[in-house]
Scaffold this motif. Structure first.
Motif, PDB file in Angstrom:
ATOM      1  N   SER A 211      -8.858  -4.301  -0.565  1.00  0.00           N
ATOM      2  CA  SER A 211      -8.773  -5.705  -0.932  1.00  0.00           C
ATOM      3  C   SER A 211     -10.149  -6.348  -1.074  1.00  0.00           C
ATOM      4  O   SER A 211     -11.027  -6.160  -0.242  1.00  0.00           O
ATOM      5  CB  SER A 211      -7.977  -6.473   0.124  1.00  0.00           C
TER       6      SER A 211
ATOM      7  N   CYS B  56      -4.179  -5.386   0.189  1.00  0.00           N
ATOM      8  CA  CYS B  56      -4.656  -4.389  -0.772  1.00  0.00           C
ATOM      9  C   CYS B  56      -4.625  -4.984  -2.168  1.00  0.00           C
ATOM     10  O   CYS B  56      -4.075  -6.058  -2.397  1.00  0.00           O
ATOM     11  CB  CYS B  56      -3.796  -3.125  -0.713  1.00  0.00           C
TER      12      CYS B  56
ATOM     13  N   SER C 221      -2.157  -9.640  -0.357  1.00  0.00           N
ATOM     14  CA  SER C 221      -2.524  -8.723  -1.441  1.00  0.00           C
ATOM     15  C   SER C 221      -2.741  -9.448  -2.775  1.00  0.00           C
ATOM     16  O   SER C 221      -2.275 -10.568  -2.981  1.00  0.00           O
ATOM     17  CB  SER C 221      -1.447  -7.647  -1.604  1.00  0.00           C
TER      18      SER C 221
ATOM     19  N   SER D 111       0.824  -1.213   0.000  1.00  0.00           N
ATOM     20  CA  SER D 111       0.000   0.000   0.000  1.00  0.00           C
ATOM     21  C   SER D 111       0.855   1.259   0.000  1.00  0.00           C
ATOM     22  O   SER D 111       0.330   2.370  -0.065  1.00  0.00           O
ATOM     23  CB  SER D 111      -0.925   0.004   1.215  1.00  0.00           C
TER      24      SER D 111
ATOM     25  N   GLU E 146       0.591  -7.615   3.834  1.00  0.00           N
ATOM     26  CA  GLU E 146       0.430  -7.448   2.388  1.00  0.00           C
ATOM     27  C   GLU E 146       1.205  -8.488   1.593  1.00  0.00           C
ATOM     28  O   GLU E 146       0.732  -8.946   0.535  1.00  0.00           O
ATOM     29  CB  GLU E 146       0.831  -6.017   2.010  1.00  0.00           C
TER      30      GLU E 146
ATOM     31  N   ARG F 148      -4.352   1.687  -6.560  1.00  0.00           N
ATOM     32  CA  ARG F 148      -4.654   0.697  -5.521  1.00  0.00           C
ATOM     33  C   ARG F 148      -6.131   0.756  -5.182  1.00  0.00           C
ATOM     34  O   ARG F 148      -6.801   1.753  -5.430  1.00  0.00           O
ATOM     35  CB  ARG F 148      -3.822   0.964  -4.270  1.00  0.00           C
TER      36      ARG F 148
END
Length: 490
Positions: free
Chosen positions: A390, A396, A379, A349, A375, A387
């Protein structure tokens, strides 16, 4: 073609069309074609955006495809659209449980049980969830008062275990670790649905713990110019498919190195066999066999999706605790020839993450809900730049520009990750710079996907993909050892 409702209420024709989409979606759902079902539920929602049933149905389809964040959002919308529609609360509870938020799930089950005091099913779900919440609270309470034993201390108290005269399976001497002969015998023993003696299982766990504690959070791997290197994705307890990989690609060796990229356990009901096979090869070839931690190498996931139950059924709860400690020391990522980052989930992120930041991660813990460790494990890539929150509710989503920036800053060529089922077992995204590999074909005996693994050579690091089908396995269903409440709500 569906006409989205912009303002006001849908017309009678739109309501009728939305209902047709829902019925079509239900058929796809019954046939376990969840992506198509989600697409059609979405069309129904466009036409009739205040129908709680459509949100609840899409929520369940998202749960089945492990999109827990999307599932939670849909469940919230179902409850908002119709506070009296109790399936909305069930879906919200299921999403909360999938994310390890058991107290929030309990609150939803309590709402349903109070509104339906004579509903035995509702009461059962509330009671089962309450047991989980109380168990977690109890374990936390005693953990404060009781210092955690190291695996070495646990092993010492088990060292005097005797071996029964009728045990004729694989054996290790007290002063030796695994050999190739032991590994071949072990795989055949497991293939015949037999259990490794607990004395040797404990020894493998103790030896792997001693080794992993000394490893960094990011491991650098050097691949010779003409050397072949294989990357495998999620295995998820599908032992017979793991054996098929070794059959097709050769057993691990000093000239046939492997990297398994997380999610070795859970869902599949041969997770014990998978993890001891992988740990055995790691001990046999420590510099030619590598393992990255996945999001399923964690307590919450293991308790819900089967590994803890399987270990307890095949051995005992002490061994389940030992696995928890060992998983905490699995490396989080690998870099191949200073060119390729391999991690289970994906990128970050923040735009300023360097490889040295990954090396500094303190990994001896359960995965947190945010930050670099989270992450790396959770992710996912997305097609659009930038971005987004999630779809899983953790980690994310990152776009091609995020990948490009990370690679450029760290002088890397591409990223390999796993974590997602793909129809062909792999997917190339972000202009070839973000590759997903998934090695559990026909995932959970339902998804119909292929499995895949990546082969590359050190001289050019160009990935080639080997795709394979699922192979038959004994008649033991996936999720056989999962928490009973998961089977009730999913």
């Amino acid at each position: 073609m569906a006409t989205e409702v912009k303002n006001g209420s849908p017309t009678a024709e739109q309501i009728a069309e939305a209902d047709k989409y829902k019925e079509q979606a239900n058929e796809y759902f019954k046939n376990k074609i969840y992506d198509k079902a989600i697409e059609l539920y979405s069309k129904a929602i466009e036409l009739d955006p205040n129908n709680a049933v459509y949100y609840a149905n899409r929520s369940l389809a998202n749960l089945r495809t492990e999109l827990f964040g999307y599932a939670l959002n849909d469940a919230v919308k179902a409850v908002k659209a119709d506070p009296g529609y109790l399936k909305g609360y069930y879906r919200r509870a299921a999403a909360h449980m999938s994310l390890g938020k058991f107290k929030l799930a309990l609150a939803d089950f309590e709402i349903v049980s109070k509104r339906r005091p004579n509903d035995s099913d509702a009461k059962k779900k509330f009671v089962e969830c309450n047991k989980i919440v109380k168990k977690i609270a109890f374990e936390r309470a005693i953990a404060v008062d009781r210092p955690e034993k190291t695996l070495a201390e646990m092993y010492q108290s088990l060292d005097s275990i005797s071996i029964e005269d009728d045990y004729n399976g694989p054996k290790l001497k007290d002063d030796e670790t695994v050999t190739i002969e032991f590994m071949k015998e072990l795989m055949q023993w497991y293939k015949d649905q037999k259990k490794l003696h607990k004395k040797f299982a404990y020894k493998i766990l103790y030896d792997i713990d001693s080794y992993l504690r000394k490893q960094p959070s990011l491991v650098d791997i050097s691949i010779p110019d003409e050397g072949k290197f294989t990357i495998c994705g999620d295995i998820h307890g599908q032992f017979y498919d793991l054996l098929n990989i070794f059959e097709k690609n050769g057993l691990p060796s000093e000239t046939n190195p492997y990297l398994f990229n997380g999610d070795f356990v859970d869902r599949g009901s041969f997770s014990v066999e998978c993890i001891f096979t992988l740990f055995g090869f790691k001990l046999l070839y420590p510099n030619h066999f590598y393992m990255s931690r996945g999001n399923h190498e964690s307590v919450n996931m293991n308790q819900m999706y089967g590994f803890t139950g399987e270990v307890t059924a095949k051995y005992n709860s002490t061994m389940a605790d030992m696995f928890t400690q060992v998983f905490n020391f699995l490396p989080l990522s690998h870099v191949l020839n200073n060119k390729v980052l391999v991690c289970h989930g994906g990128l970050f992120s923040s735009d300023d993450v360097m490889l040295d930041d990954l090396r500094k991660i303190e990994r001896n813990r359960q995965p947190p809900e945010e930050g670099l460790m989270c992450e790396l494990l959770w992710s996912d890539p997305q097609a659009q730049n930038g971005r987004a929150p999630s779809k899983r509710g953790v980690g994310c989503q990152f776009g091609p520009d995020v990948t490009e920036n990370f690679l450029k800053k760290n002088n890397l060529e591409y990223v390999v990750r796993s974590h997602e089922v793909k129809d062909m077992g792999y997917e190339i995204a972000h202009d070839g710079k973000c590759i997903t590999v998934f090695s559990a074909p026909n995932y959970c005996d339902t998804m119909g996907n292929k499995g895949a693994y990546i082969n590359l050579k050190g001289k050019d690091m160009k990935p080639s993909f080997e795709v394979f089908d699922a192979v038959p396995h004994p008649n033991v269903k996936p999720m056989m050892y999962a928490n009973s409440l998961m089977n009730l709500i999913m």
